[in-house]
Design a protein around this motif. Structure first.
Motif, PDB file in Angstrom:
ATOM      1  N   ALA A  91      47.992  34.458  51.799  1.00 27.64           N
ATOM      2  CA  ALA A  91      48.092  34.402  53.260  1.00 27.64           C
ATOM      3  C   ALA A  91      47.923  33.001  53.812  1.00 27.64           C
ATOM      4  O   ALA A  91      48.279  32.740  54.969  1.00 27.64           O
ATOM      5  CB  ALA A  91      47.043  35.327  53.884  1.00 27.64           C
ATOM      6  N   VAL A  92      47.389  32.078  53.011  1.00 25.85           N
ATOM      7  CA  VAL A  92      47.037  30.751  53.515  1.00 25.85           C
ATOM      8  C   VAL A  92      48.260  29.840  53.518  1.00 25.85           C
ATOM      9  O   VAL A  92      48.880  29.619  52.476  1.00 25.85           O
ATOM     10  CB  VAL A  92      45.919  30.125  52.658  1.00 25.85           C
ATOM     11  CG1 VAL A  92      45.633  28.695  53.093  1.00 25.85           C
ATOM     12  CG2 VAL A  92      44.648  30.966  52.767  1.00 25.85           C
ATOM     13  N   PRO A  93      48.631  29.277  54.658  1.00 23.16           N
ATOM     14  CA  PRO A  93      49.790  28.374  54.718  1.00 23.16           C
ATOM     15  C   PRO A  93      49.548  27.088  53.936  1.00 23.16           C
ATOM     16  O   PRO A  93      48.404  26.667  53.718  1.00 23.16           O
ATOM     17  CB  PRO A  93      49.937  28.073  56.216  1.00 23.16           C
ATOM     18  CG  PRO A  93      49.186  29.153  56.920  1.00 23.16           C
ATOM     19  CD  PRO A  93      48.072  29.527  55.996  1.00 23.16           C
ATOM     20  N   GLU A  94      50.610  26.469  53.503  1.00 22.57           N
ATOM     21  CA  GLU A  94      50.543  25.208  52.767  1.00 22.57           C
ATOM     22  C   GLU A  94      49.736  24.166  53.550  1.00 22.57           C
ATOM     23  O   GLU A  94      49.960  23.943  54.739  1.00 22.57           O
ATOM     24  CB  GLU A  94      51.957  24.674  52.530  1.00 22.57           C
ATOM     25  CG  GLU A  94      52.041  23.372  51.783  1.00 22.57           C
ATOM     26  CD  GLU A  94      51.882  23.524  50.282  1.00 22.57           C
ATOM     27  OE1 GLU A  94      51.714  22.500  49.601  1.00 22.57           O
ATOM     28  OE2 GLU A  94      51.940  24.673  49.791  1.00 22.57           O
ATOM     29  N   GLY A  95      48.779  23.564  52.872  1.00 21.23           N
ATOM     30  CA  GLY A  95      48.006  22.488  53.473  1.00 21.23           C
ATOM     31  C   GLY A  95      46.806  22.917  54.285  1.00 21.23           C
ATOM     32  O   GLY A  95      46.062  22.057  54.778  1.00 21.23           O
TER      33      GLY A  95
END
Length: 549
Positions: free
Chosen positions: A382-386
């Protein structure tokens, strides 16, 4: 000459000249002169909080996020400003974490008027007999100001101390009357701090290069010091030159690519990993003191030579004999690369790493831990890139230490000192850089920082808070049950976190493992603060012990 300026203005001017852009502060009676000066400094952002320990955690998270985002830039010393006595003392547990994790935080406290310093009997509100004594064994250095002319020099010295490797928190105390008095100095615009680089001794680099060049089975253990030094490119080049597997400590996660064929990842509580490190004929330890968590609770026993690189001289050979190099990891690796020959790839190291990870996976598969692994996988997906994440001392956080894939998703945790309540305030501090952040807490740790939901709303900070609600202190529940067969004081009454977040005006949702990825991803995509609550009991994995092979 004063032009209405005060000692508080001297503090603000010096901080700006040194490079501060954001100050974390909570006012108090003796610190009013400094906060009035901050009000008159529109180019210096002030982020408040509700409790001083959370304020210091926020400064810690802000510094970590900035350091991770730009490891080659200026050292991101982050000021935190509090008042005398109770306000100052509440920062101690947070500063302990910053010290253990080598995070550059500049603590600034007011003090009673100069006439009362060192007495403790004058009857001032918040007065302590010797406030600085409470901080001496927690921070790197303590600086006490007694006149306005001492302000710029004390702040510059403290900033330089915080920014000198190993980074760490420092403490400055300024009396109330100094902050309120007219400033007799001209405006401060050019204060600079120049921390000296910690370069390795050439003779010791030569010896380290000789040992590594002659090793048949070299292995690298990369710790938090390697990450703080921004040594990622040098470490990658060294590992590929030596054909050496790289394992990371929990504090060093992210310093080496997670999916690289030479990456043994960070399963340091697994005996297979402990033995893998112990079997190296030369083990290169970068920025780690080989402490409790890194050494599988001091059961690690190296059978080959250890080369230990550490900026904190006190950690050299503190747990194991080694060729100790007191140096910045990045500078040491650059020097080593000039001396080491490049080996031709033969696939042997890659096969050893693949075998290690296969054994770790087989161990997990035998323990009926599908739910725990699935929950962590859903959070990671679920965590977006960066997007950085900040983890409390919670069951899922212990899993993340070992299993979180840091490629494109840096993680930070309170594993330095191990105190509760780090996750949310540290993530709020990171979000004050202008980028979104994820916080992860258990229900027990969440109650340490619940008031900071008001801070998130007040400053419109883009933090998503995942609260895994298992009804108590889950880790301590397991520890007590394993040791004594029953628990004591681990089961907790707790609020309806969704309703409580809503009372703060924060969007919140209750989820389950099936909806977790979608609910968390939706919250992370939505600007501003949000809360996702997962009612779920999770278990820890059991490490493989020596007598289990």
């Amino acid at each position: 000459m004063t032009d209405g300026r005060t000692g508080g203005d001297l503090v603000v001017e010096t901080l700006r000249a040194l490079g501060a852009e954001t100050v974390f502060g909570l006012p108090g009676q003796h610190a009013l002169g400094l906060f009035d000066a901050l009000r008159r400094a529109p180019d210096l952002r002030l982020v408040s909080s509700r409790v001083e320990n959370n304020l210091a955690f926020a400064a810690d998270g802000h510094a970590r996020a900035r350091l991770a985002a730009d490891p080659a830039g200026p050292v991101p010393v982050t000021p935190v400003v509090v008042s005398t006595g109770p306000g100052a003392l509440l920062t101690l547990a947070s500063l302990q974490e910053s010290r253990a994790a080598s995070v550059p935080v500049l603590g600034i406290s007011s003090q009673v008027p100069v006439a009362g310093l060192g007495g403790g009997r004058h009857g001032y509100l918040h007065e302590l007999p010797d406030q600085q004594a409470s901080f001496r064994d927690v921070v790197k250095s303590v600086h006490v100001v007694r006149t306005a002319s001492q302000v710029p020099g004390a702040l510059r010295a403290a900033w330089e101390s915080a920014a000198t490797v190993p980074y760490g928190p420092v403490w400055v105390e300024i009396p109330q009357d100094v902050l309120l008095a007219p400033a007799e100095l001209p405006p401060i615009t050019s204060a600079t701090a120049r921390p000296a680089p910690l370069e390795p001794l050439p003779e010791l680099v030569d010896e380290a290069a000789r040992l590594l060049a002659g090793a048949e089975n070299p292995v690298v253990l990369a710790g938090g010091g390697a990450a703080r030094a921004g040594a990622e490119p040098e470490l990658l080049e060294l590992a590929e030159a030596l054909r050496a597997p790289v394992l990371s400590t929990f504090g060093g996660k992210g310093v080496f690519p997670w999916e690289h064929p030479l990456s043994g990842q960070s399963w340091l509580e697994d005996w297979h990993s402990t033995e893998f490190l112990a079997a190296a004929d030369v083990l290169l330890v970068l920025g780690s003191g080989l402490g409790e968590l890194t050494s599988n609770y001091h059961r690690f026993a190296p059978r080959g030579r250890v080369v230990q690189v550490e900026a904190d001289a006190g950690k050299l050979e503190s747990n194991h004999p080694a060729l100790g190099l007191h140096a910045d990891v990045k500078l040491l690796l650059s020097a080593l690369l000039e001396r080491l020959p490049r080996r031709e790839p033969d696939g042997r190291a890659e096969r050893a790493v693949a075998d290690l990870l296969a054994r770790v996976r087989a161990r997990l598969a035998a323990q009926d831990l599908e739910l725990e692994q699935r929950v962590l996988t859903e959070v990671r997906a679920a965590v977006p890139e960066g997007t950085p994440s900040f983890w409390d001392m919670t069951m899922l956080g212990y899993w993340a230490w070992s299993a979180w894939n840091t490629d494109g998703a840096p993680m930070h945790s309170a594993q330095g000192a191990g105190g509760l309540g780090f996750g949310l305030p540290a993530a709020l501090g990171a979000a004050a850089t202008g980028r979104p952040a994820l916080a992860v807490s258990g229900d027990g740790g969440a109650m340490y920082g619940i008031a900071e939901l008001a801070t998130a709303v007040q400053h419109d900070l883009d933090v998503t808070w995942l609260v895994v609600d298992d009804g108590g202190y889950g880790i301590l529940r397991e520890y007590l049950t394993d040791a004594f067969g029953e628990t004591t004081a681990t089961e907790l009454a707790r609020p309806d976190f969704v309703a409580l977040a809503s009372a703060f005006g924060v969007p919140a949702v209750r989820t389950d493992p099936d909806r977790l990825r979608a609910d968390l991803a939706g919250a992370l995509r939505t600007p501003g603060p949000s809360v996702v609550v997962l009612p779920q009991r999770l278990r820890l994995f059991a490490p493989t012990h020596l007598d289990q092979g």
